[in-house]
Scaffold this motif. Structure first.
Motif, PDB file in Angstrom:
ATOM      1  N   VAL A  30       0.806  -1.217   0.000  1.00 58.99           N
ATOM      2  CA  VAL A  30       0.000   0.000   0.000  1.00 58.99           C
ATOM      3  C   VAL A  30       0.841   1.270   0.000  1.00 58.99           C
ATOM      4  O   VAL A  30       0.383   2.301  -0.489  1.00 58.99           O
ATOM      5  CB  VAL A  30      -1.022   0.031   1.161  1.00 58.99           C
ATOM      6  CG1 VAL A  30      -2.082  -1.024   0.963  1.00 58.99           C
ATOM      7  CG2 VAL A  30      -0.366  -0.129   2.506  1.00 58.99           C
ATOM      8  N   ARG A  41      -0.874  -4.801   3.288  1.00 62.57           N
ATOM      9  CA  ARG A  41      -2.219  -4.878   3.856  1.00 62.57           C
ATOM     10  C   ARG A  41      -2.922  -6.110   3.310  1.00 62.57           C
ATOM     11  O   ARG A  41      -2.785  -6.453   2.150  1.00 62.57           O
ATOM     12  CB  ARG A  41      -3.014  -3.633   3.483  1.00 62.57           C
ATOM     13  CG  ARG A  41      -4.458  -3.671   3.979  1.00 62.57           C
ATOM     14  CD  ARG A  41      -5.186  -2.387   3.699  1.00 62.57           C
ATOM     15  NE  ARG A  41      -4.603  -1.359   4.538  1.00 62.57           N
ATOM     16  CZ  ARG A  41      -4.593  -0.064   4.234  1.00 62.57           C
ATOM     17  NH1 ARG A  41      -5.109   0.346   3.111  1.00 62.57           N
ATOM     18  NH2 ARG A  41      -4.056   0.800   5.047  1.00 62.57           N
ATOM     19  N   ASP A  43      -6.721  -7.356   2.881  1.00 61.64           N
ATOM     20  CA  ASP A  43      -8.121  -6.942   2.943  1.00 61.64           C
ATOM     21  C   ASP A  43      -9.007  -8.157   3.141  1.00 61.64           C
ATOM     22  O   ASP A  43      -8.895  -9.155   2.431  1.00 61.64           O
ATOM     23  CB  ASP A  43      -8.522  -6.228   1.642  1.00 61.64           C
ATOM     24  CG  ASP A  43      -7.797  -4.907   1.476  1.00 61.64           C
ATOM     25  OD1 ASP A  43      -7.615  -4.188   2.475  1.00 61.64           O
ATOM     26  OD2 ASP A  43      -7.397  -4.602   0.346  1.00 61.64           O
ATOM     27  N   GLN A  45     -12.670  -9.855   3.000  1.00 62.03           N
ATOM     28  CA  GLN A  45     -13.876  -9.657   2.179  1.00 62.03           C
ATOM     29  C   GLN A  45     -15.089 -10.198   2.872  1.00 62.03           C
ATOM     30  O   GLN A  45     -15.114 -11.141   3.524  1.00 62.03           O
ATOM     31  CB  GLN A  45     -13.695 -10.387   0.846  1.00 62.03           C
ATOM     32  CG  GLN A  45     -12.423  -9.989   0.164  1.00 62.03           C
ATOM     33  CD  GLN A  45     -12.615  -8.986  -0.933  1.00 62.03           C
ATOM     34  OE1 GLN A  45     -13.685  -8.855  -1.489  1.00 62.03           O
ATOM     35  NE2 GLN A  45     -11.576  -8.256  -1.254  1.00 62.03           N
TER      36      GLN A  45
END
Length: 45
Positions: A30, A41, A43, A45
């Motif tokens: 990032v 990072r 993420d 879901q």
């Protein structure tokens, strides 16, 4: 940390982990606060 084959790294620098290990686990880059440090990072879901 960004690691390069054949380049020596101080023992204490890898306590944060290598970029390749995090990328292999699905993390994405990032930002780069310094030339060798990377913020990764994952993420959810």
């Amino acid at each position: 940390m960004i690691t390069e084959p054949g380049k020596e790294i101080a023992w204490g620098e890898l306590h944060v982990g290598s970029r390749n290990a995090f990328a292999a686990a699905g993390f994405r880059e990032v930002t780069r606060p310094t030339e060798r440090r990377v913020v990764m990072r994952l993420d959810f879901q």
